[in-house]
Write a protein that holds these residues in place. Structure first.
Motif: not given
Length: 387
Positions: A309-320
């Motif tokens: 779950a944490r990797e999903v969040v950080t990937t989204t934050l990186d994308t944004l």
């Protein structure tokens, strides 16, 4: 491996038979209970859908408790304890849990004190050492228990600013500690930042500070760290330093509402704090802890899901292109560019619960790791919320 009820638990009788009997009893009396107005899982949802847990459809990402817990091994032991009457905890069960914890950490059971969550232990520590002088702590940490003593007029908190990278400023903390310091308190990994201070760094600083004042290291999230063994400050206790490490079953073990925590310290310190904790630990809490402490299948599964779950969040934050702190916990602290309380409200409007503002860190939001589908919901909503 899950805990073996029949082999290890100290009460007499067959755990399996007891649990089966309890289930049969609940089934046979369910109709009468409902007729008399008693709550059951079925009618509670009808009477009050908000009574327990998040309302249906709400992504609960504002709490740091493991959504996959408590483990079945814990629930089995709670049922067994209930079948025996759920009396005050037997001394034998308490000693069994202390022995299990001590064996894992290479200390004696006399080094362990138990309480209803590490929050109570930390509150008792603050009440014990706060009158001796200020509690030196990072500016941003889980301060609820130190504030408990401060609000009673029994402690002052001397807050040391974080570094520019929002790390705990250990050199500045060391400089603030003197013979008049009541205690030092740290949280590693820290909450709400999620940052970990490496073991070699924190242990060296803690050892030096402990020569002047007791040092408390809150390790509520340590099981989620990449290198638990290399990060913990427990080795300092075994070396004889004046250090207290607190741990909890509330986070990775998913037992926040069951209430079970402990400290590891020198035997005389453990005994002193144990004598002033403010309530008895229930037999159901002790039983749940005994059942799940060595349930590594549950622990490993939970940690893997949290990391996913944490990797999903950080990937989204990186994308944004949003700034965030590299977390080794079950939450991520990120900078949205908007007021944290406004982000919280915007997420709430979308049936997503996240934390609001901490102190004056007004653009930083903490999102906790829940079920994967709830994290996905947050990630889909985030671009619109921060646009």
């Amino acid at each position: 491996m899950a805990f073996d009820l029949s082999r290890r638990f100290l009460l007499t009788g067959s755990a399996g038979a007891a649990v089966a009997g309890l289930t049969a009893c609940a089934t046979s009396t369910n109709g009468a209970a409902v007729a008399q107005g008693a709550f059951t899982p079925e009618n509670a949802a009808v009477e009050n859908p908000y009574l327990l847990g998040a309302p249906q459809g709400v992504a609960l990402l504002s709490r740091n408790e493991n959504p996959y817990g408590p483990a079945q091994s814990a629930k089995d032991m709670i049922a067994y304890a209930a079948s025996k009457g759920a009396y005050y905890t037997a001394q034998g069960a308490t000693e069994e849990l202390k022995a299990m914890i001590a064996a894992r950490h290479g200390v004696t059971p006399d080094h362990i004190a138990l309480s209803t969550g590490s929050g109570e232990i930390l509150s008792a520590i603050a009440l014990t050492y706060g009158p001796n002088g200020p509690i030196v702590a990072p500016r941003l940490f889980w301060d609820t228990t130190a504030l408990y003593a401060a609000n009673l007029g029994m402690a002052d908190i001397q807050r040391i600013p974080l570094t520019a990278d929002m790390e705990i400023d250990l050199p500045s903390m060391e400089a603030a500690v003197n013979d008049g310091t009541g205690a030092v308190q740290l949280c590693n990994p820290n909450n709400p930042t999620g940052l970990v201070t490496p073991g070699n760094t924190i242990r060296a600083a803690v050892a030096r500070m402990a020569a002047k004042a007791p040092v408390i290291v809150d390790e509520a999230y340590i099981e989620l760290a990449d290198d638990e063994e290399g990060t913990t400050c427990v080795p300092l206790i075994k070396e004889g330093h004046d250090v207290i490490v607190t741990r909890t079953f509330s986070k990775l073990y998913g037992m926040a509402g069951i209430r079970m925590g402990y400290l590891i310290a020198a035997p005389e310190t453990a005994a002193k704090i144990q004598s002033v904790v403010m309530s008895w630990t229930p037999s159901t809490s002790i039983a749940a802890a005994i059942g799940s402490y060595n349930d590594m299948e549950f622990v490993n599964y939970s940690k893997a899901k949290i990391v996913e779950a944490r990797e999903v969040v950080t990937t989204t934050l990186d994308t944004l292109g949003l700034e965030y702190l590299p977390s080794q916990t079950n939450f991520v602290y990120f900078k949205s560019g908007k007021e944290a309380n406004a982000v919280q409200q915007a997420m709430a409007d979308r049936m997503i619960s996240v934390r609001g503002q901490y102190m004056d860190y007004n653009e930083w939001t903490r999102v906790s790791m829940g079920f994967i589908e709830d994290v996905d919901k947050f990630c889909r909503a985030l671009p619109e919320v921060v646009a």
